[in-house]
Design an enzyme around this catalytic site. Structure first.
Site, short mmCIF file in Angstrom:
data_model
loop_
_atom_site.label_atom_id
_atom_site.label_comp_id
_atom_site.label_asym_id
_atom_site.label_seq_id
_atom_site.Cartn_x
_atom_site.Cartn_y
_atom_site.Cartn_z
CG ASP A 15 19.64 34.42 48.51
OD1 ASP A 15 19.75 34.89 49.66
OD2 ASP A 15 19.37 33.22 48.30
CG ASN A 45 13.80 23.71 45.09
OD1 ASN A 45 14.76 24.01 45.79
ND2 ASN A 45 13.18 24.59 44.32
CG HIS A 76 16.70 26.68 46.56
ND1 HIS A 76 15.43 27.22 46.43
CD2 HIS A 76 17.03 26.90 47.87
CE1 HIS A 76 15.06 27.75 47.57
NE2 HIS A 76 16.00 27.57 48.47
CD GLU A 128 14.17 28.04 43.07
OE1 GLU A 128 14.61 27.09 43.75
OE2 GLU A 128 13.16 28.68 43.41
#
Ligand code: F6R
Length: 243
Positions: free
Chosen positions: A67, A136, A138, A143
């Protein structure tokens, strides 16, 4: 799924580097899927050390990063391009033309994401993908959502990710709000996956990812369906996990 428990971050990093080194030795022109963030820094340090000792040769290795922030130029010291140069690429003999990272400076998200999927297809897929785990759940910048995104796409970062990344930027408003990321489908196509997790702050989300229901609300839970995942995590990260 194999779960390899280490005493601490350093041991996690050494174990991960040994697996990466074995991959490079077995297939010198392998495609490594690379991650940024705090977690793999120790692993990259170990790889640099092995290279400097003459134990590793990156001359044929190819790489594809997960990413990149949308809107950051490559020379921005918070870009993932910059991170990879600083932490790995400039210390080893990997060829710049063999490294691939989504280009955050490209404003046309659809075009850049399609280009990156083409790059991955031309590489023939990823042999070994390194992943970190977001607070979280991810992986990459996929997400929590109501579905698993398939291909490389542009994502709006969640509040929790923006806050987690805040530590790297001077001001909160400097933290990018969007990123280009490989999709869950892209990640799941890798032949082998290495998930690295360290620290008590990740214990609950790691337990949810490994043993909870497979749900896009915990994107890493999809790894339960991948045929070849190795988790290397330290005691603290595995403290909420039993079995
Ligand atoms: C980085 C990436 C992210 C990180 C995750 C954990 O390329 O894709 O998913 O792996 O946010 O970050 P750290 O390691 O900083 O806790």
């Amino acid at each position: 799924m194999r779960i390899y428990r280490t005493s601490d971050y350093q041991e996690m990093s050494r174990a991960a580097a040994r697996i990466l080194a074995a991959q490079i030795q077995l297939k010198p022109d392998c495609v490594l899927g690379l991650a940024t963030g705090s977690t793999p820094i120790g692993t990259y340090e170990e790889l640099v050390r092995m290279y400097q000792n003459g134990q590793l040769d990156f001359s044929e290795v190819r790489s594809a990063n997960l990413d990149e922030y949308r809107g950051l130029l490559r020379d921005n010291d918070q870009s993932y391009y910059y991170f990879m140069q600083q932490n790995l690429f400039r210390h080893v003999n990997i060829r710049p033309e063999n490294t691939n990272i989504p280009d955050g400076s490209q404003p046309d998200a659809d075009a850049e994401c399609a280009r990156y999927e083409d790059v991955l297809a031309h590489l023939g897929g990823v042999d070994l993908q390194i992943l970190g785990l977001g607070h979280n759940g991810h992986i990459g910048f996929n997400e929590p959502a109501d579905h698993f995104p398939k291909a490389t796409h542009c994502v709006d970062l969640t509040r929790s990710t923006i806050e987690a990344n805040r530590r790297f930027f001077e001001r909160e408003e400097d933290v990018p709000r969007q990123a280009y990321t490989m999709g869950i489908g892209t990640i799941m196509k890798a032949q082998k996956i290495l998930l690295l997790v360290s620290g008590a702050a990740k214990a609950d989300i790691l337990a949810a990812a490994l043993r909870g229901p497979v749900t896009p609300q915990v994107p890493a839970s999809i790894l339960q369906f991948h045929p070849d995942v190795t988790v290397i995590a330290d005691e603290a990260a595995l403290s909420a996990f039993s079995g």
